[in-house]
Design a protein around this motif. Sequence first.
Motif, PDB file in Angstrom:
ATOM      1  N   ALA A 177       0.825  -1.211   0.000  1.00 27.48           N
ATOM      2  CA  ALA A 177       0.000   0.000   0.000  1.00 27.48           C
ATOM      3  C   ALA A 177       0.856   1.256   0.000  1.00 27.48           C
ATOM      4  N   CYS A 182      -1.514   2.285  -3.747  1.00 30.87           N
ATOM      5  CA  CYS A 182      -2.742   3.044  -3.509  1.00 30.87           C
ATOM      6  C   CYS A 182      -3.288   3.615  -4.814  1.00 30.87           C
ATOM      7  N   THR A 185      -4.972   0.928  -6.644  1.00 25.09           N
ATOM      8  CA  THR A 185      -6.282   0.724  -6.036  1.00 25.09           C
ATOM      9  C   THR A 185      -7.322   1.680  -6.613  1.00 25.09           C
ATOM     10  N   VAL A 198      -6.460  -4.731  -0.235  1.00 28.66           N
ATOM     11  CA  VAL A 198      -5.071  -4.272  -0.202  1.00 28.66           C
ATOM     12  C   VAL A 198      -4.406  -4.785   1.066  1.00 28.66           C
ATOM     13  N   PRO A 205      -0.290   3.089   5.699  1.00 31.73           N
ATOM     14  CA  PRO A 205      -0.539   2.878   4.275  1.00 31.73           C
ATOM     15  C   PRO A 205      -1.913   2.267   4.001  1.00 31.73           C
ATOM     16  N   ILE A 208      -4.545   4.913   3.929  1.00 30.22           N
ATOM     17  CA  ILE A 208      -4.499   5.678   2.680  1.00 30.22           C
ATOM     18  C   ILE A 208      -5.121   4.861   1.551  1.00 30.22           C
ATOM     19  N   ALA A 209      -4.864   3.552   1.538  1.00 24.36           N
ATOM     20  CA  ALA A 209      -5.473   2.685   0.530  1.00 24.36           C
ATOM     21  C   ALA A 209      -6.995   2.722   0.624  1.00 24.36           C
ATOM     22  N   SER A 210      -7.520   2.759   1.833  1.00 27.66           N
ATOM     23  CA  SER A 210      -8.972   2.853   2.012  1.00 27.66           C
ATOM     24  C   SER A 210      -9.500   4.158   1.436  1.00 27.66           C
ATOM     25  N   ALA A 212      -8.260   5.713  -0.978  1.00 29.32           N
ATOM     26  CA  ALA A 212      -8.144   5.630  -2.437  1.00 29.32           C
ATOM     27  C   ALA A 212      -9.174   4.701  -3.061  1.00 29.32           C
ATOM     28  N   THR A 217      -9.042  -3.863   3.633  1.00 26.53           N
ATOM     29  CA  THR A 217      -7.597  -3.901   3.829  1.00 26.53           C
ATOM     30  C   THR A 217      -7.273  -4.991   4.829  1.00 26.53           C
ATOM     31  N   VAL A 309      -2.894  10.341  -0.983  1.00 26.81           N
ATOM     32  CA  VAL A 309      -1.581   9.741  -1.237  1.00 26.81           C
ATOM     33  C   VAL A 309      -0.452  10.725  -0.917  1.00 26.81           C
ATOM     34  N   SER A 333       3.481   8.700   2.798  1.00 24.43           N
ATOM     35  CA  SER A 333       3.229   8.031   1.530  1.00 24.43           C
ATOM     36  C   SER A 333       4.009   8.798   0.463  1.00 24.43           C
TER      37      SER A 333
END
Length: 342
Positions: A177, A182, A185, A198, A205, A208-210, A212, A217, A309, A333
């Motif tokens: 991530a 990200c 994603t 992810v 991280p 942040i992926a969530s 995005a 996760t 990000v 990130s």
Amino acid sequence: MHACVVHRAGDLRVEEREPVAAGPGQVTVSVALGGICGSDLHYYRHGRVGDFTVREPMVLGHEIVGHITGLGPGTEGPATGTPVAVHPATPCDHCPHCTTGHRNICADTRYLGSAARTPHVQGGFAQSVTVPAAQIRALPSGLALDRAVLAEPLSVALHAVHRAGDVHGRRVLVTGAGPIGCLVTAVLRHRGAAEVVVSDLLDTPLRIASAAGATATVRADEPGAPGWAEEFDVAVEASGAPAGLRTCVERVRRGGTVVLLGLLPPGEVPLLGNITVTRELELRGAFRFDTEFDEAIGLLAEGLPVDAVVTHTFPLAESRAAFDIAHDRTVASKVLLDLGHV
């Protein structure tokens, strides 16, 4: 002008360099912002990226945006003052790869801030850069520079998703991530993936992926977590870690596709060959990008949800601190350098 220059592993300096005047077919850009990439971090910390080793002082950076300050003699391009993004690659345009639509794997490509060839190609973490006019992209009205600076890494993500094939309605795993994971994603969700799970070893991280667009996760060190319950149609390995590749191969369904995006450590790495054979998995590499750069700029202008990000911005004079923060994935990130302020 001032520039961020790596001399060897651990030796990063902000030093003065002479600007390069624009010649025929070239454009000069006053660089406003530059994003620190994982490859920049590897050059700084290890003096190499994969098989590419720093052999001479090199200006880092290939994720840059700014404003046009000059055109070379007879050069057509945007007017002075136009906000632009810079495509970092200059393929040869005549080899078999270039002529068949695979310019991103041209063996004779010049890429900003790359030690793949000697002399090295100097990068964009400088207050002024001069590049071929073909690398310049005028930005759409309303697209802020601090979003446009994500065009290069978003292009990498777009190319990886293109390599995965049709992801609409599919269940996809992304291992790693970091900024690229990200952005992958966000692209997967934009392309209609039904689920994007992810994995990473760190909580920041994953948050942040969530943001995005990840539908779920999971901690990579918690193999019994609910997100691992089902197999995936597609997996994108974005961590560059052998363990991430192993997870992708183990978790993808029979006949599924694994896209290798993160650069693995130099030399040989273990591969679950028997699983790959008996499940008839497809392993596809994804390297850089080409025309995706224009697509990325369009998606950023349309509002693709990737603002989370970018976590930090540092002035050029604090480049070492910026690189150190960028390496600390518990807090950072994508980290930007503000080239307009020394």
